[in-house]
Scaffold this active site. Structure first.
Site, PDB file in Angstrom:
ATOM      1  N   LYS A  22      64.628  37.872  61.989  1.00 30.76           N
ATOM      2  CA  LYS A  22      66.071  38.045  61.726  1.00 30.76           C
ATOM      3  C   LYS A  22      66.666  36.775  61.115  1.00 30.76           C
ATOM      4  O   LYS A  22      67.398  36.833  60.136  1.00 30.76           O
ATOM      5  CB  LYS A  22      66.790  38.369  63.039  1.00 30.76           C
ATOM      6  N   ASN A  23      66.345  35.634  61.718  1.00 30.75           N
ATOM      7  CA  ASN A  23      67.000  34.407  61.264  1.00 30.75           C
ATOM      8  C   ASN A  23      66.475  33.911  59.918  1.00 30.75           C
ATOM      9  O   ASN A  23      67.001  32.961  59.359  1.00 30.75           O
ATOM     10  CB  ASN A  23      66.866  33.301  62.319  1.00 30.75           C
ATOM     11  N   CYS A 116      77.316  36.209  68.409  1.00 29.35           N
ATOM     12  CA  CYS A 116      77.187  36.400  69.855  1.00 29.35           C
ATOM     13  C   CYS A 116      78.074  35.382  70.579  1.00 29.35           C
ATOM     14  O   CYS A 116      78.202  34.244  70.136  1.00 29.35           O
ATOM     15  CB  CYS A 116      75.736  36.179  70.286  1.00 29.35           C
ATOM     16  N   ARG A 121      81.207  27.965  68.125  1.00 30.47           N
ATOM     17  CA  ARG A 121      80.235  27.811  67.034  1.00 30.47           C
ATOM     18  C   ARG A 121      81.007  27.359  65.802  1.00 30.47           C
ATOM     19  O   ARG A 121      81.271  28.130  64.890  1.00 30.47           O
ATOM     20  CB  ARG A 121      79.463  29.120  66.827  1.00 30.47           C
ATOM     21  N   ASP A 305      66.820  30.003  71.473  1.00 27.28           N
ATOM     22  CA  ASP A 305      66.732  31.470  71.494  1.00 27.28           C
ATOM     23  C   ASP A 305      65.700  31.985  72.500  1.00 27.28           C
ATOM     24  O   ASP A 305      65.719  33.155  72.856  1.00 27.28           O
ATOM     25  CB  ASP A 305      66.368  31.997  70.093  1.00 27.28           C
ATOM     26  N   ARG A 397      70.883  43.784  67.558  1.00 30.91           N
ATOM     27  CA  ARG A 397      71.132  42.828  66.470  1.00 30.91           C
ATOM     28  C   ARG A 397      69.841  42.166  66.024  1.00 30.91           C
ATOM     29  O   ARG A 397      69.733  41.736  64.876  1.00 30.91           O
ATOM     30  CB  ARG A 397      72.041  41.697  66.963  1.00 30.91           C
TER      31      ARG A 397
END
Ligand code: UD1
Length: 418
Positions: A22-23, A116, A121, A305, A397
């Site tokens: 995903k990242n 999230c 952030r 993560d 997600r």
């Protein structure tokens, strides 16, 4: 609203092919608009965040087509330089579009990003760097209004090796005038993947994966095909699942070199592990040891993560483990839910002390963010009885078909509509 229902107590045993990261795919999709042509992205996981990124791409004027495991982005007709606030709020990574849009349009208007709820952030590092590259930025009513004409190369020192800020500067720099040097750059493998993709489009990015990245601006990029790297966090999540349930798992399509910190913790905690090339194998020895201390750090340190999935594992280990979360200030929201399932965890500021218990018990719990949600699935797999997990839109997600992958390996998990 969907929920996941897990009946615990069955070993996770079998084989899983790990999805694309995903990242990595999100910044790559953002970068694809800079090609001005068509790109084919292979190994693209089908995730909620990819779907949302697809919507942003379409709003900017791209044509998208989805195949099995790949996505086609035709960026020959970009006609908008704006992303509205509602879409930006859907996910944090949307801020990466800023560098890409500026590079294509010479201006941009984007809402401030969301993501999230794992703490503040901020995007100050992104904005400071872009200002150094000649961008005029005004922040007004939740929007960033940016103007630059052609971006200018600059020497950019990041005060913290932020993944997102490093990616944004890379995107802004590839077609900028002159050379950009990023020092104290993030070294995550996803940065290297983005650099490879940019270079395949004709960019000149050197040093990605080290803390100094040098980007020589080019006039033009072109379309390309690219295969996204495997998701190192998803891979570790499944490995933890095998260890927690006394199972045995073979993962295909992984990159062991990206997971050294996690693999070393898994070994310390009792996993018998073999890793070679693109395969990783883990077998439980029937005993889970506590881990001395896990401190999250920028790569190659222990990834933030993976903190919550490892905490689920430590919850049933023999002994006490300590976790220190150094990256995000509010990343312990899974703790109360694990405690509901019988875990013994005390949080003090950015540290958590986990005293392993003999058993966890099924309960009704809620996911508040992506990786914390994955931790609840892991806890549920090892628990006695039935667990219902709500808030699974967060899990969607980042995990592609998690219940399909797990149930093929024996786990009793299903999605229900409520
Ligand atoms: C990325 C990942 C996320 C992962 C995180 C850490 C994506 C889409 N997201 O997030 O899944 O958890 O890396 O590996 O790839 N910071 C500032 N100012 C800034 C930018 C960041 O203070 O302008 C701080 C953040 O508040 C945080 C730390 O830097 O404390 C790390 O952030 P960063 O590396 O930027 O993470 P993200 O790119 O948001």
């Amino acid at each position: 609203m969907n929920k996941l229902v897990v009946e615990g107590g069955v070993p996770l045993s079998g084989e899983i092919t790990v999805q694309g990261a995903k990242n990595a795919v999100l910044p790559i999709l953002a970068a694809s608009i800079m090609s001005g042509e068509s790109c084919v992205i292979h190994n693209c996981p089908w995730l909620r965040d990819v779907e949302k990124t697809g919507i942003i791409l379409e709003r900017l004027g791209c044509n998208l087509k989805r195949g099995t495991g790949e996505i086609y982005v035709d960026a020959s007709d970009i006609n908008k330089c704006r992303i509205d606030e509602r879409l930006m709020r859907e996910m944090r990574s949307s801020i990466i579009f800023l560098g890409a849009i500026l590079s294509v349009c010479g201006r941009a208007e984007v809402g401030l990003p969301g993501g999230c709820p794992i703490g503040l952030r901020p995007v100050d590092l992104h904005l400071k760097a872009l200002r150094q590259m000649g961008v005029l930025i005004e922040e007004q009513h939740g929007y960033l209004r940016c103007e630059c004409g052609r971006l200018k190369g600059a020497n950019i020192h990041l005060d913290f090796p932020s993944v997102g800020a490093t990616e944004n500067v890379m995107l802004a720099a590839v077609k900028a005038e002159g050379t950009t040097i990023i020092t104290n750059a993030a070294r995550e493998p996803e940065i290297t993947d983005l650099a490879r993709f940019l270079n395949k489009m004709g960019a000149k990015v050197n040093g990605a994966g080290s803390s100094m990245i040098v980007i020589d601006g080019v006039e033009k990029l072109h379309g390309t095909e690219y295969s996204v790297m495997p998701d190192r966090i998803v891979a570790q999540t499944y490995m933890i699942g095998a260890l927690m349930t006394g199972g045995e798992l073979l993962l295909n399509g992984v990159e062991c070199a990206h997971m050294q910190a996690g693999l070393s913790a898994l070994t310390e905690m009792g996993g018998r592990i073999k890793c070679e090339k693109n395969k990783a194998y883990i077998k439980s020895t029937g005993h889970i040891n506590s881990v001395h201390i896990i401190k999250t750090m920028p790569y190659p340190g222990f990834p933030t993560d993976a903190q919550s999935p490892f905490m689920a594992l430590a919850a049933i280990a023999d002994g006490t483990s300590v976790f220190v979360e150094n990256i995000f200030e509010n990343r312990f929201r899974h703790v109360d839910e694990l405690v509901r399932m019988g875990a013994d965890i005390k949080v003090e500021g950015r540290s958590a002390v986990v005293r392993g218990v003999k058993k966890l018990y099924g309960a009704n719990v809620e996911a508040y963010e992506l990786r914390g949600g994955a931790a609840l699935i892991l806890a549920a797999m090892a628990a006695d009885g039935r667990t219902e997990i709500s808030g699974i839109e967060f899990i969607d997600r980042g995990y592609e078909n998690i219940e399909g992958n797990l149930s093929r390996c024996g786990v009793r998990i299903r999605r229900i509509r409520v």
